[in-house]
Write an enzyme that holds these catalytic residues in place. Sequence first.
Site, PDB file in Angstrom:
ATOM      1  CG  ASP A  38      49.704  35.344  63.244  1.00  0.00           C
ATOM      2  OD1 ASP A  38      49.581  36.363  63.946  1.00  0.00           O
ATOM      3  OD2 ASP A  38      50.245  34.297  63.658  1.00  0.00           O
ATOM      4  CE1 TYR A 169      60.376  40.418  72.187  1.00  0.00           C
ATOM      5  CE2 TYR A 169      61.013  41.575  74.194  1.00  0.00           C
ATOM      6  CZ  TYR A 169      60.130  41.400  73.139  1.00  0.00           C
ATOM      7  OH  TYR A 169      59.014  42.199  73.033  1.00  0.00           O
TER       8      TYR A 169
HETATM    9  N1  LIG Z   1      52.743  42.504  75.236  1.00  0.00           N
HETATM   10  C1  LIG Z   1      53.717  43.318  75.606  1.00  0.00           C
HETATM   11  O1  LIG Z   1      53.791  43.702  76.763  1.00  0.00           O
HETATM   12  C2  LIG Z   1      54.747  43.807  74.620  1.00  0.00           C
HETATM   13  C3  LIG Z   1      55.707  44.716  75.067  1.00  0.00           C
HETATM   14  C4  LIG Z   1      56.668  45.193  74.188  1.00  0.00           C
HETATM   15  C5  LIG Z   1      56.654  44.781  72.868  1.00  0.00           C
HETATM   16  N2  LIG Z   1      55.725  43.896  72.452  1.00  0.00           N
HETATM   17  C6  LIG Z   1      55.766  43.496  71.049  1.00  0.00           C
HETATM   18  O2  LIG Z   1      54.507  43.727  70.452  1.00  0.00           O
HETATM   19  C7  LIG Z   1      54.294  42.751  69.421  1.00  0.00           C
HETATM   20  C8  LIG Z   1      52.995  42.018  69.676  1.00  0.00           C
HETATM   21  O3  LIG Z   1      53.043  41.470  70.972  1.00  0.00           O
HETATM   22  P1  LIG Z   1      51.892  40.537  71.577  1.00  0.00           P
HETATM   23  O4  LIG Z   1      52.018  40.651  73.047  1.00  0.00           O
HETATM   24  O5  LIG Z   1      50.591  40.806  70.921  1.00  0.00           O
HETATM   25  O6  LIG Z   1      52.477  39.100  71.160  1.00  0.00           O
HETATM   26  P2  LIG Z   1      51.775  37.793  70.577  1.00  0.00           P
HETATM   27  O7  LIG Z   1      52.759  36.696  70.751  1.00  0.00           O
HETATM   28  O8  LIG Z   1      50.423  37.601  71.170  1.00  0.00           O
HETATM   29  O9  LIG Z   1      51.611  38.152  69.032  1.00  0.00           O
HETATM   30  C9  LIG Z   1      52.613  37.948  68.098  1.00  0.00           C
HETATM   31  C10 LIG Z   1      51.952  37.432  66.834  1.00  0.00           C
HETATM   32  O10 LIG Z   1      53.000  37.208  65.868  1.00  0.00           O
HETATM   33  C11 LIG Z   1      52.803  35.913  65.290  1.00  0.00           C
HETATM   34  N3  LIG Z   1      54.103  35.390  64.867  1.00  0.00           N
HETATM   35  C12 LIG Z   1      55.126  35.011  65.670  1.00  0.00           C
HETATM   36  N4  LIG Z   1      56.156  34.568  64.930  1.00  0.00           N
HETATM   37  C13 LIG Z   1      55.789  34.677  63.628  1.00  0.00           C
HETATM   38  C14 LIG Z   1      56.419  34.391  62.397  1.00  0.00           C
HETATM   39  N5  LIG Z   1      57.657  33.891  62.347  1.00  0.00           N
HETATM   40  N6  LIG Z   1      55.743  34.642  61.253  1.00  0.00           N
HETATM   41  C15 LIG Z   1      54.484  35.140  61.267  1.00  0.00           C
HETATM   42  N7  LIG Z   1      53.828  35.431  62.416  1.00  0.00           N
HETATM   43  C16 LIG Z   1      54.468  35.202  63.582  1.00  0.00           C
HETATM   44  C17 LIG Z   1      52.157  35.072  66.390  1.00  0.00           C
HETATM   45  O11 LIG Z   1      51.467  33.946  65.881  1.00  0.00           O
HETATM   46  C18 LIG Z   1      51.234  36.098  67.058  1.00  0.00           C
HETATM   47  O12 LIG Z   1      49.952  36.127  66.459  1.00  0.00           O
HETATM   48  C19 LIG Z   1      55.525  41.852  69.427  1.00  0.00           C
HETATM   49  O13 LIG Z   1      56.461  42.343  68.496  1.00  0.00           O
HETATM   50  C20 LIG Z   1      56.058  42.030  70.833  1.00  0.00           C
HETATM   51  O14 LIG Z   1      57.438  41.733  70.904  1.00  0.00           O
HETATM   52  C21 LIG Z   1      54.763  43.396  73.281  1.00  0.00           C
END
Ligand SMILES: NC(=O)c1ccc[n+]([C@@H]2O[C@H](COP(=O)([O-])OP(=O)(O)OC[C@H]3O[C@@H](n4cnc5c(N)ncnc54)[C@H](O)[C@@H]3O)[C@@H](O)[C@H]2O)c1
Length: 274
Positions: A38, A169
């Site tokens: 991360d 996005y």
């Molecule tokens: N929560 C939702 O409703 C939802 C819906 C559709 C898709 N998603 C996808 O699921 C995944 C996880 O979502 P989430 O809600 O847990 O998001 P989140 O933002 O809580 O988690 C994303 C993680 O990725 C890390 N990160 C971000 N940029 C980074 C980089 N450049 N290098 C290394 N680490 C990096 C962040 O520090 C974080 O820990 C994402 O790809 C998100 O787009 C989430």
Amino acid sequence: MEKRLLGKTAIITGSARGIGREYALRMAKLGANVVITDIDLSAGKYKETDIKAKSVKEEVELLGVKSLEFEGDGTDESFVKKVVDDTIDTFGSLDILVNNIGGTGGAGPGLATDMEVEKFRRVIDINLTTTFIFSKHAGKVMKVQKSGKIINVASVAGFVPLFVVQPHYSAGKAAVISLTKTMALELAPYGVTVNAIAPGYISTVKWDAHFEAQIEDLVQKVPLGRIGTTEDCSKVIEFLATDLSDYLTGQTIFVDGGLMELNPSSSKIENYQI
Ligand SMILES: NC(=O)c1ccc[n+]([C@@H]2O[C@H](COP(=O)([O-])OP(=O)(O)OC[C@H]3O[C@@H](n4cnc5c(N)ncnc54)[C@H](O)[C@@H]3O)[C@@H](O)[C@H]2O)c1
């Protein structure tokens, strides 16, 4: 839980919090050694009340498997190469890669006609380029092994413009779905599968805070009548990471309570603040 992944190794990107953390814990419960990576490993500060140890690495180890952790930016190829190389040096194989990094990285929303190119590019990098770089280096290893499973995390936003103010996005996630198919084709002759999930509305500490005022409206849109959980996603990741999905590649599976197949026209979220 049956240890279907005993002796396997899984890299989960973006796993210090949110849904990625849940994937890491599920892989560990299934018996896999888990590599946490991360840009910020200090998950605790995101107010996840149920974190049971100092770090996700420790939580994974409490489940009786081995773990490594790496802090760095997934858009930096030298960092990603080190993660993959050290994983192989330590565990001897790489069986599962979950490309979970995503989001807008604080870049925020905006209309395409007003958006600075740098902001657009950064969000494409977070969602698409990280997936490409990790898959490139993991894919090389898996090709030689003649086995492996790459699982990408897209979004329903890659299929429909959920928010008019998230062109970066949505475009990034749509491209992840496309990359899933192209790499599935390249790696199929080597016995390596590449699939994706497309989550809908999934509750996390961050998501709940963001959509607090709209949750009742969003629930109405979902045919199964509830917001998804991180576990809803990790169950499908389990399917894609284990032999249960051996004859499946190039696919993107919706994890959205029926939203996209049954009610796509109402999936758009109104009243999103710029
Ligand atoms: N929560 C939702 O409703 C939802 C819906 C559709 C898709 N998603 C996808 O699921 C995944 C996880 O979502 P989430 O809600 O847990 O998001 P989140 O933002 O809580 O988690 C994303 C993680 O990725 C890390 N990160 C971000 N940029 C980074 C980089 N450049 N290098 C290394 N680490 C990096 C962040 O520090 C974080 O820990 C994402 O790809 C998100 O787009 C989430």
